[in-house]
Design a protein around this motif. Structure first.
Motif, PDB file in Angstrom:
ATOM      1  N   VAL A  13       0.839  -1.203   0.000  1.00 13.08           N
ATOM      2  CA  VAL A  13       0.000   0.000   0.000  1.00 13.08           C
ATOM      3  C   VAL A  13       0.871   1.248   0.000  1.00 13.08           C
ATOM      4  N   LEU A  14       1.936   1.226   0.800  1.00 19.80           N
ATOM      5  CA  LEU A  14       2.816   2.391   0.907  1.00 19.80           C
ATOM      6  C   LEU A  14       3.712   2.551  -0.315  1.00 19.80           C
ATOM      7  N   ASP A 157      -0.803   8.848   5.713  1.00 20.23           N
ATOM      8  CA  ASP A 157      -2.089   8.274   6.095  1.00 20.23           C
ATOM      9  C   ASP A 157      -2.598   7.383   4.967  1.00 20.23           C
ATOM     10  N   VAL A 158      -2.925   6.144   5.303  1.00 21.22           N
ATOM     11  CA  VAL A 158      -3.400   5.184   4.295  1.00 21.22           C
ATOM     12  C   VAL A 158      -4.547   4.372   4.878  1.00 21.22           C
ATOM     13  N   ASP A 160      -5.485   0.381   4.798  1.00 24.19           N
ATOM     14  CA  ASP A 160      -4.871  -0.882   4.379  1.00 24.19           C
ATOM     15  C   ASP A 160      -5.909  -1.833   3.795  1.00 24.19           C
TER      16      ASP A 160
END
Length: 246
Positions: A13-14, A157-158, A160
């Motif tokens: 994700v990052l 900020d994500v 997941d």
């Protein structure tokens, strides 16, 4: 709990692998597509090799990584060979045309012994004339000074894969010579810490890097200071190296 599997999923994700939007990924993918056999050392979740296969690579693709949780994600694609192990475990005589280390994975080789053993193994895994392509952050840029929660660019900020709203940031624990020890913190948006991921990174300059490569039997074909293939200068943030086995 925030498991190893969660950490591996968060990495994707990052760090979405997208050669159409990211200049570093765009640098590597054509090299991979043009080589009939590729060993990706420190392949992580295997994003680069999986995409290469999706885009039509028909040769041999092998990913090598010591992180079992990351490989569990890579193994979802069965038409790439995935091997659990460190760089020094690369198999001699495999005759790969290309070996890569992306995502600054080269910097996780900390001691002189680890560097020598890893480079010797990668050299042995390549065919004569094969190339080893990797990047390391140039120490002159002092990238670690920006790895702090006080830097808004380092706080991400994500959401997941499990739908959790997460925040991720770094802290630097120590700088000892050319080795920087950092912590990556995974937390809920309210600040509740879920996981702390520790890492050590080595920052070699051009001369030291060249010495290790030469001792392992590599010659430097090209070095760049950025992903646009500009030369290494006094302001470069990267040392992107194409080394050739003699």
């Amino acid at each position: 709990m925030f498991s190893d599997a969660d950490a591996a999923a968060l990495y994707d994700v990052l760090n979405p692998w997208d050669p159409d939007r990211r200049s570093d990924d765009g640098f590597y993918l054509p090299l991979v597509m043009d080589a009939e056999s590729v060993l990706d050392v420190g392949c992580g979740t295997g994003a680069m090799l999986r995409l290469a296969r999706e885009r039509g690579h028909r040769g041999r693709l092998v990913g090598l990584d010591p992180d079992r949780a990351a490989l569990d994600r890579a193994w979802r694609r069965a038409d790439v060979e995935w091997v659990e192990g460190v760089a020094a475990d690369a198999r001699s005589g495999a005759a790969f045309e290309l070996a890569t280390m992306t995502g600054h994975a080269f910097q996780t080789l900390i001691t002189d012994h680890e560097l020598r053993a890893s480079l010797t193994a990668i050299h042995g895994a390549l065919r004569r004339g094969g190339r080893f392509v990797f990047e390391t952050r140039h120490p002159q840029a002092r990238a670690w000074e920006g790895w702090t929660p006080s830097n808004p660019d380092d706080v991400v900020d994500v959401v997941d894969e499990a739908g959790r709203a997460l925040r991720y940031w770094h802290d630097v624990d120590s700088v000892a010579g050319d080795v920087v020890t950092i912590r990556g913190t995974v937390a809920r948006r309210d600040g509740t810490v879920l996981r702390v991921l520790s890492e050590r990174l080595r920052f070699l300059d051009v001369a030291a890097l060249g010495g290790f490569l030469a001792a392992a039997g590599f010659s430097i074909e090209a070095q760049f200071g950025d992903w646009n293939r500009e030369p290494v200068t006094g302001s470069s943030r990267e040392i992107i190296t194409i080394a050739r086995r003699g």
